[in-house]
Design a protein around this motif. Sequence first.
Motif, mmCIF file in Angstrom:
data_model
loop_
_atom_site.group_PDB
_atom_site.id
_atom_site.type_symbol
_atom_site.label_atom_id
_atom_site.label_comp_id
_atom_site.label_asym_id
_atom_site.label_seq_id
_atom_site.Cartn_x
_atom_site.Cartn_y
_atom_site.Cartn_z
ATOM 1 N N ALA A 11 -4.852 -2.411 6.254
ATOM 2 C CA ALA A 11 -5.432 -1.268 6.946
ATOM 3 C C ALA A 11 -4.841 0.017 6.381
ATOM 4 C CB ALA A 11 -5.147 -1.361 8.440
ATOM 5 N N VAL A 12 -5.637 1.080 6.365
ATOM 6 C CA VAL A 12 -5.148 2.386 5.903
ATOM 7 C C VAL A 12 -5.021 3.317 7.104
ATOM 8 C CG1 VAL A 12 -6.163 2.125 3.620
ATOM 9 C CG2 VAL A 12 -7.480 3.235 5.408
ATOM 10 N N ALA A 47 -6.126 9.073 -1.229
ATOM 11 C CA ALA A 47 -5.860 8.256 -2.408
ATOM 12 C C ALA A 47 -4.637 7.388 -2.167
ATOM 13 C CB ALA A 47 -5.636 9.155 -3.626
ATOM 14 N N TYR A 48 -4.692 6.141 -2.635
ATOM 15 C CA TYR A 48 -3.604 5.186 -2.456
ATOM 16 C C TYR A 48 -3.359 4.428 -3.757
ATOM 17 C CZ TYR A 48 -4.246 5.920 2.561
ATOM 18 O OH TYR A 48 -4.337 6.481 3.798
ATOM 19 N N VAL A 49 -2.211 3.762 -3.808
ATOM 20 C CA VAL A 49 -1.896 2.828 -4.880
ATOM 21 C C VAL A 49 -1.615 1.485 -4.242
ATOM 22 C CG1 VAL A 49 -0.253 2.215 -6.690
ATOM 23 C CG2 VAL A 49 -0.993 4.595 -6.435
ATOM 24 N N LEU A 50 -2.283 0.444 -4.742
ATOM 25 C CA LEU A 50 -2.017 -0.923 -4.293
ATOM 26 C C LEU A 50 -1.187 -1.610 -5.361
ATOM 27 C CD1 LEU A 50 -4.974 -0.213 -2.925
ATOM 28 C CD2 LEU A 50 -4.764 -2.599 -2.215
ATOM 29 N N ALA A 51 0.015 -1.983 -5.013
ATOM 30 C CA ALA A 51 0.930 -2.645 -5.926
ATOM 31 C C ALA A 51 1.019 -4.122 -5.544
ATOM 32 C CB ALA A 51 2.308 -2.001 -5.873
ATOM 33 N N LEU A 105 1.401 -5.405 -10.901
ATOM 34 C CA LEU A 105 0.197 -4.613 -11.125
ATOM 35 C C LEU A 105 0.143 -3.486 -10.100
ATOM 36 C CD1 LEU A 105 -2.672 -4.264 -12.474
ATOM 37 C CD2 LEU A 105 -3.547 -5.594 -10.534
ATOM 38 N N ALA A 106 -0.222 -2.291 -10.561
ATOM 39 C CA ALA A 106 -0.438 -1.157 -9.674
ATOM 40 C C ALA A 106 -1.828 -0.607 -9.947
ATOM 41 C CB ALA A 106 0.623 -0.083 -9.883
ATOM 42 N N SER A 107 -2.646 -0.507 -8.890
ATOM 43 C CA SER A 107 -4.025 -0.061 -9.057
ATOM 44 C C SER A 107 -4.314 1.083 -8.093
ATOM 45 C CB SER A 107 -4.988 -1.222 -8.795
ATOM 46 O OG SER A 107 -6.328 -0.794 -8.898
ATOM 47 N N SER A 108 -4.903 2.170 -8.602
ATOM 48 C CA SER A 108 -5.264 3.313 -7.767
ATOM 49 C C SER A 108 -6.572 3.030 -7.051
ATOM 50 C CB SER A 108 -5.413 4.574 -8.616
ATOM 51 O OG SER A 108 -4.193 4.894 -9.257
ATOM 52 N N ALA A 109 -6.663 3.523 -5.816
ATOM 53 C CA ALA A 109 -7.880 3.341 -5.018
ATOM 54 C C ALA A 109 -7.977 4.468 -4.011
ATOM 55 C CB ALA A 109 -7.869 1.989 -4.315
ATOM 56 N N THR A 110 -9.178 4.793 -3.618
ATOM 57 C CA THR A 110 -9.430 5.861 -2.645
ATOM 58 C C THR A 110 -10.240 5.302 -1.488
ATOM 59 O OG1 THR A 110 -9.453 7.525 -4.397
ATOM 60 C CG2 THR A 110 -10.426 8.150 -2.284
ATOM 61 N N HIS A 111 -9.867 5.738 -0.278
ATOM 62 C CA HIS A 111 -10.612 5.323 0.915
ATOM 63 C C HIS A 111 -11.136 6.563 1.623
ATOM 64 C CE1 HIS A 111 -11.792 3.209 4.545
ATOM 65 N NE2 HIS A 111 -11.534 2.068 3.944
ATOM 66 N N SER A 112 -12.390 6.499 2.062
ATOM 67 C CA SER A 112 -13.036 7.653 2.703
ATOM 68 C C SER A 112 -12.583 7.875 4.133
ATOM 69 C CB SER A 112 -14.558 7.463 2.696
ATOM 70 O OG SER A 112 -14.920 6.322 3.469
ATOM 71 N N LEU A 167 0.860 -1.189 0.000
ATOM 72 C CA LEU A 167 0.000 0.000 0.000
ATOM 73 C C LEU A 167 0.896 1.240 0.000
ATOM 74 C CD1 LEU A 167 -2.989 0.996 0.258
ATOM 75 C CD2 LEU A 167 -2.563 1.141 2.724
ATOM 76 N N ILE A 168 0.694 2.120 -0.991
ATOM 77 C CA ILE A 168 1.528 3.319 -1.142
ATOM 78 C C ILE A 168 0.628 4.543 -1.042
ATOM 79 C CG2 ILE A 168 3.123 4.547 -2.666
ATOM 80 C CD1 ILE A 168 3.714 1.813 -3.982
ATOM 81 N N ASP A 169 1.029 5.527 -0.195
ATOM 82 C CA ASP A 169 0.196 6.710 -0.033
ATOM 83 C C ASP A 169 0.485 7.728 -1.130
ATOM 84 O OD1 ASP A 169 2.540 8.065 0.633
ATOM 85 O OD2 ASP A 169 2.126 8.092 2.769
ATOM 86 N N ARG A 170 -0.176 8.884 -1.059
ATOM 87 C CA ARG A 170 -0.072 9.881 -2.123
ATOM 88 C C ARG A 170 1.309 10.504 -2.218
ATOM 89 N NH1 ARG A 170 -4.419 14.233 -0.457
ATOM 90 N NH2 ARG A 170 -5.544 12.331 0.080
ATOM 91 N N ARG A 171 2.103 10.380 -1.154
ATOM 92 C CA ARG A 171 3.462 10.919 -1.180
ATOM 93 C C ARG A 171 4.481 9.900 -1.668
ATOM 94 N NH1 ARG A 171 3.864 14.379 4.500
ATOM 95 N NH2 ARG A 171 2.076 15.737 4.112
#
Length: 580
Positions: A535-536, A541-545, A554-561, A513-517
């Motif tokens: 867990a976040v 916004a995050y990237v799951l690699a 694979l790298a997929s963008s995802a957002t958690h509220s 899990l990679i954060d926006r920075r």
Amino acid sequence: MPETTTDQPTRIAGGAVVPVLAFAGIVVAVMQTLLVPVIKDLPQLLDTAPSNATWVLTSTLLSGAVATPIMGRLGDLYGKRRMLVLSLAVMVVGALVSAFTDQLLTMIVGRTLQGFAMGAIPLGIGLMRDMLPREKLGSAMALMSSSIGVGGGLALPAAALVAQHTDWHALFYGAAGLGALAILLTFLVVPESPMRAAGSFDLLGALGLSAGLVLLLLPITKGSDWGWSSGTTLGLFAAAVVVLLLWGLYELRVQAPLVDLRTTARREVLLTNLASIMVGVSFYVVSLVLPQLLQLPTATGYGLGQSMVVAGLCVAPLGLTMMFTAPVYARLSARYGPKFTLITGLVVIAIGYGGGLGLMDAAWQTIITSVILGAGIGLAYSSLPALIVGAVPASETGAANGLNTLMRSIGTSVSSAVIGMVLANTANNVNGVAVPTMHGFRVSFLIATAAVAVGLVLAVFLPKTARPAQHTQLRASSEEEANLERAEEVLRGFRGRILDAGGAPVARAKVTLIDRRGRQAGATVSAEDGSYALAVPAQGAYVLAARALGHGPLASSATHSGEERTVALDLSLPGEAVNA
């Protein structure tokens, strides 16, 4: 402070791990309260003023306050068991230094080294978090957190017996022996955790925290001697504020801080830590007041004229009751949550101190006070790590629990300094000896009652937590299952399956899990059925690699509220690319 795992599977914790870790906590508590039975005699034993003798206790608490976040962070970086052994080894060295001296400064140096063992509490909790199945974690953490009171209660009569019948230096030989035994048992029974955090150690942050706490506690203990309005006292208070503010600003800017103040700023973490200070204050007041009241001669008109041993036995129920409240806490917390048990514990402590103001006329009355306070403190102490663990990602467990123990240590350090100052300032001088007064004892109990009231207000404003799940949890038997169980403890995160190009599950895929920075915020390994959970730390916004042997990355963008829910996200890995 993201955490990763080694390539080796998580070792299964044996049945003796929890008792050994709890024993290490008890050893720490023994060290902390070792000199309480002889506290009234320290000025004569060390040939110094009462305000100076107070530092023999305060120095231990102060170094413990500094050591807890340091050892927690080092444990996250280099191994929790390794740092647990190191903290106990430093304690053994400090005990031996104190055993061979009657000089005040040398004694303070030895006691300062002994305080480093306080880091064993968050390290023990971190090891439990990394190794134990979920259904056993709550009661185990409660036992570990309560061990500080259990050891203190058991140490009082034992230390009194030794001090009354032998040279008081034998107390330190005993502490060194217990420390060596705890080290041996840790090596033999406790496996090293495979969890590691990325980053480096914040040396400047550690020095800044140490300097700020020393500058704060020094004028508290010496203010009555120097004068509360003197330039020295006011200057040290001002310097403490400046240093701690600068330290806070630095911690917010550094990439790998000793204390993650952003995590600390979360409402549930902040309120829990502030309440921890108040619980720490309330715990140490009774340990300082009752032994002295019991040992003062009846000729004073209020002293109870008991021997050291009898005084220790009267206060021992404080720790024993804390030990018996651990299973009670587990049941209450499972049904109502740790917030409820914290509030219940604080209410019981308030009843104990309020009633204790009128229960100072006989030894049996002090036993009642000890039992009530032990029950309340046991419930409150047991609740604190559960509240912290439920509020932070698994990667920050060691540092977060280290900070929470720091808050408790600050509470006990301030309590030692303030109560020592109160008793010294209200004492009567009889033939050159300072004798504490009943007025000083009552003021001390009122201070503890006020601290509990503040803690109760803070606990009431803690956010409501979801009631624990009632379904049966399976034991973590592999690295994948252990990671999944840790992630499940925080409802906020991503969950799904890792699949290949044909839709079949992929086991042992590394998911990051990679954060926006661009920083790693978590990592795990998919289970045999391809499932994963992460867990976040916060909304955004995050990237799951994801990557696995024989498959393309694979790298997929995802957002958690940021809400307390999981976001379902399956990741399909492409076939491995073949170069022509």
